[in-house]
Design an enzyme around this catalytic site. Sequence first.
Site, PDB file in Angstrom:
ATOM      1  CB  CYS A   2      -0.865   0.006   1.249  1.00 37.32           C
ATOM      2  SG  CYS A   2      -1.876  -1.463   1.434  1.00 37.32           S
ATOM      3  NE  ARG A  27       4.153   1.738  -1.398  1.00 35.91           N
ATOM      4  CZ  ARG A  27       5.280   1.047  -1.170  1.00 35.91           C
ATOM      5  NH1 ARG A  27       6.300   1.197  -1.976  1.00 35.91           N
ATOM      6  NH2 ARG A  27       5.369   0.192  -0.179  1.00 35.91           N
ATOM      7  CD1 TRP A  85      -2.240  -5.915  -3.030  1.00 36.35           C
ATOM      8  CD2 TRP A  85      -2.276  -4.689  -4.896  1.00 36.35           C
ATOM      9  NE1 TRP A  85      -2.164  -6.767  -4.088  1.00 36.35           N
ATOM     10  CE2 TRP A  85      -2.194  -6.050  -5.253  1.00 36.35           C
ATOM     11  CE3 TRP A  85      -2.305  -3.734  -5.902  1.00 36.35           C
ATOM     12  CZ2 TRP A  85      -2.159  -6.488  -6.562  1.00 36.35           C
ATOM     13  CZ3 TRP A  85      -2.262  -4.172  -7.215  1.00 36.35           C
ATOM     14  CH2 TRP A  85      -2.189  -5.521  -7.542  1.00 36.35           C
ATOM     15  CG  ASN A 111       2.945  -0.640   2.999  1.00 41.12           C
ATOM     16  OD1 ASN A 111       2.333  -1.574   2.519  1.00 41.12           O
ATOM     17  ND2 ASN A 111       4.239  -0.408   2.739  1.00 41.12           N
ATOM     18  N   GLY A 112       1.494  -2.858   5.031  1.00 38.58           N
ATOM     19  CA  GLY A 112       2.123  -4.073   5.543  1.00 38.58           C
ATOM     20  C   GLY A 112       1.159  -4.922   6.349  1.00 38.58           C
ATOM     21  CD  GLU A 494      11.789 -16.658 -14.712  1.00 38.21           C
ATOM     22  OE1 GLU A 494      11.661 -15.419 -14.650  1.00 38.21           O
ATOM     23  OE2 GLU A 494      11.210 -17.348 -15.588  1.00 38.21           O
ATOM     24  CD  GLU A 501      11.715 -11.945 -20.104  1.00 36.12           C
ATOM     25  OE1 GLU A 501      10.718 -11.456 -20.660  1.00 36.12           O
ATOM     26  OE2 GLU A 501      11.640 -12.653 -19.078  1.00 36.12           O
ATOM     27  CG  HIS A 517      21.601 -38.037 -22.724  1.00 36.03           C
ATOM     28  ND1 HIS A 517      22.026 -39.344 -22.871  1.00 36.03           N
ATOM     29  CD2 HIS A 517      21.314 -37.876 -21.414  1.00 36.03           C
ATOM     30  CE1 HIS A 517      21.986 -39.953 -21.694  1.00 36.03           C
ATOM     31  NE2 HIS A 517      21.570 -39.092 -20.793  1.00 36.03           N
TER      32      HIS A 517
HETATM   33  C1  AGP Z   1       8.285 -12.942 -18.335  1.00 40.08           C
HETATM   34  O1  AGP Z   1       9.288 -12.103 -17.946  1.00 40.08           O
HETATM   35  C2  AGP Z   1       7.610 -12.533 -19.581  1.00 40.08           C
HETATM   36  N1  AGP Z   1       7.096 -11.230 -19.460  1.00 40.08           N
HETATM   37  C3  AGP Z   1       6.574 -13.525 -20.099  1.00 40.08           C
HETATM   38  O2  AGP Z   1       7.203 -14.759 -20.315  1.00 40.08           O
HETATM   39  C4  AGP Z   1       5.375 -13.755 -19.176  1.00 40.08           C
HETATM   40  O3  AGP Z   1       5.757 -14.500 -18.067  1.00 40.08           O
HETATM   41  C5  AGP Z   1       4.293 -14.514 -19.949  1.00 40.08           C
HETATM   42  O4  AGP Z   1       3.879 -13.713 -21.023  1.00 40.08           O
HETATM   43  C6  AGP Z   1       3.108 -14.873 -19.052  1.00 40.08           C
HETATM   44  O5  AGP Z   1       2.487 -13.713 -18.591  1.00 40.08           O
HETATM   45  P1  AGP Z   1       1.371 -13.835 -17.445  1.00 40.08           P
HETATM   46  O6  AGP Z   1       2.029 -14.311 -16.205  1.00 40.08           O
HETATM   47  O7  AGP Z   1       0.831 -12.445 -17.339  1.00 40.08           O
HETATM   48  O8  AGP Z   1       0.332 -14.787 -17.932  1.00 40.08           O
END
Ligand code: AGP
Length: 621
Positions: A2, A27, A85, A111-112, A494, A501, A517
């Site tokens: 918040c 926020r 929030w 907030n919190g 990840e 990206e 493999h």
């Molecule tokens: C992640 O950094 C990307 N922006 C993208 O892979 C994202 O996770 C994907 O488009 C899914 O989005 P969502 O969680 O809003 O469904």
Amino acid sequence: MCGIVGYVGHRQVQEILLQGLRNLEYRGYDSAGISVLADGEIESVRAVGNLSALEQAIHGNGDSTRPSVALATRPATTGIGHTRWATHGRVSEENAHPHFDTNDRIHVVVNGIVENYVSLKARLIEGGARFSSETDAEVIAHLIATYMDGDLVAAVRRAYAELEGHFAFVAMSLDDPDTLVGARLECPLIVGRGEGEQFVASAVPAFMAHTREVQYIENDELVVLRRDGVQLLRPDGTVLDRPIVHIDWDEETAEKGGYETFMLKEMYEQADALADTIFDRTARGDGVDLDEEGALDEALLGDARRIVVVACGTSFHAGLIGRYAIETWARLPVEVEIASEYRYRDPIVGPGDLVIGITQSGETADTLAAMRLARERGATVLAVTNVRGSQATRDADGVLYTRAGLEIGVAATKTFTCQVAVMLLLGLRLAELRGTLDRARLTELVEGVKHLPHNVTELMDTLKPQVDALAEHWWQANFFLYLGRHAGLAVAHEGALKLKEISYISTDAYAAGEMKHGPIALLDEMTPVVCVATDSPVLEKVVSNMQEVRARGAHVIAITTAGNEEIAQHAEATLAIPRTDWMLQPILAVIPLQLLAYGIAVRRGLNVDQPRNLAKTVTVE
Ligand code: AGP
């Protein structure tokens, strides 16, 4: 997350508070309110919806007969404001802040999370307090009132001593009208110094239009604001000396909270976001509570015979980590599906299946279609999302919110760690419902989950310089390989996605056991290989894969668990994360990989907040 703001000075306070809240709306924006102190009275207006709803309530859409309009014109020079929030309690006017005590003499904005609010509330009600909201925050107003004897500072100090949790608040009192008193325990709070006026807020943008002279409030400190000055105190009353710092941020930097980019800001917000996502759901200490607004009926949760996660991109990786937690703790089979594949595969799904759609935006077309398909075929559908009112919340039988606040950077960071946190909480709740973990083990794991925000704060402080040194060394590489096993594989995926990206470097993530493999052919003395080698049942196997990598002359960067010195012998560089239960390591291990991708992309001079060819929300099929 918040936003709170406070002002004591010589100018009309209403517009100062509204402007502050406008700049804090990132926020939280599901409800808002202000309280102002004038002529021995406190006037308060709260409204559901984003800030324009509050402005309309205050300015009465020109309907001057509405009581709230009075507030707009009252000659008030002291006040507090809040944009919310929701965590505890539905989105409603009663649950919006400011909150106040039974006699309407103490008002607070918070907030919190107040972790021990249940026991405090019971005691206060026994003492005659009448509560008007479902929130944990209201407890603070009543607690201060019990100690109020004309001196707000003393009352706040006594109340603060009893509070537990992760919060920041500002209090105002009718009986000490020229004083605002605030406190900070983990959540951000900062002072803006003026001539004959003082400001306090969650972040600098709230008052930067009025002053650029700030004083930082450190953790576990209180602050007293009066027109003529500010005092910083330790909880024991010791007065602290703290320099006033001049802030020369431009508007854009201010929007980023002083960080160079939204992505960096959002990585530093992960501890707060996790605390908001975890604390109230683990307040019991020996288990997890998910019976909250919009949640799934627990019977449907407990009766699930199989779980299928559908998601895209980073959310898919959160599902992969969630699978390990749910299968390990609740012994329930979990399948994790790429939504854009699942929806066209005529999947076998139906009654008895719990399908979880993970989507931070709540608007990703493929994930929504997969959720709808499963629901049409009789499965129970749960949405894990960060956005209230998003389509996913309407396409599901129940919702569990990540509470990361607005995420502007296209590369998901804080929403990812909060998604993993929700999956860990779900795993623990399912284990509790299915009786697959004894109370002692459950309590141990819940304690570990509750400690994650602290782990993240510690990690961000210690690791950033080390990661930057690695980024400085490797930013010109044209390929990175990421390896992991078990839940560490999802972390590797990840990490590889983040680097792809935002830095546009080719990366590949592979199950470490699969490397021999095929992908081992990619390795040469130029190749950086990131190995997720945190403590886990398969760490030994990961070590042997690291040896395979080094035998081909490639360079190992290992994510390890603090205190595990052995790993360092098999790597050029190690990044150690705090020691926790091994199943909690993945949520921490991803953070150095976020930072590495960030450090490399920045050194390549790229726009990390808006990478090429990418959108924050993918609503196209
Ligand atoms: C992640 O950094 C990307 N922006 C993208 O892979 C994202 O996770 C994907 O488009 C899914 O989005 P969502 O969680 O809003 O469904």
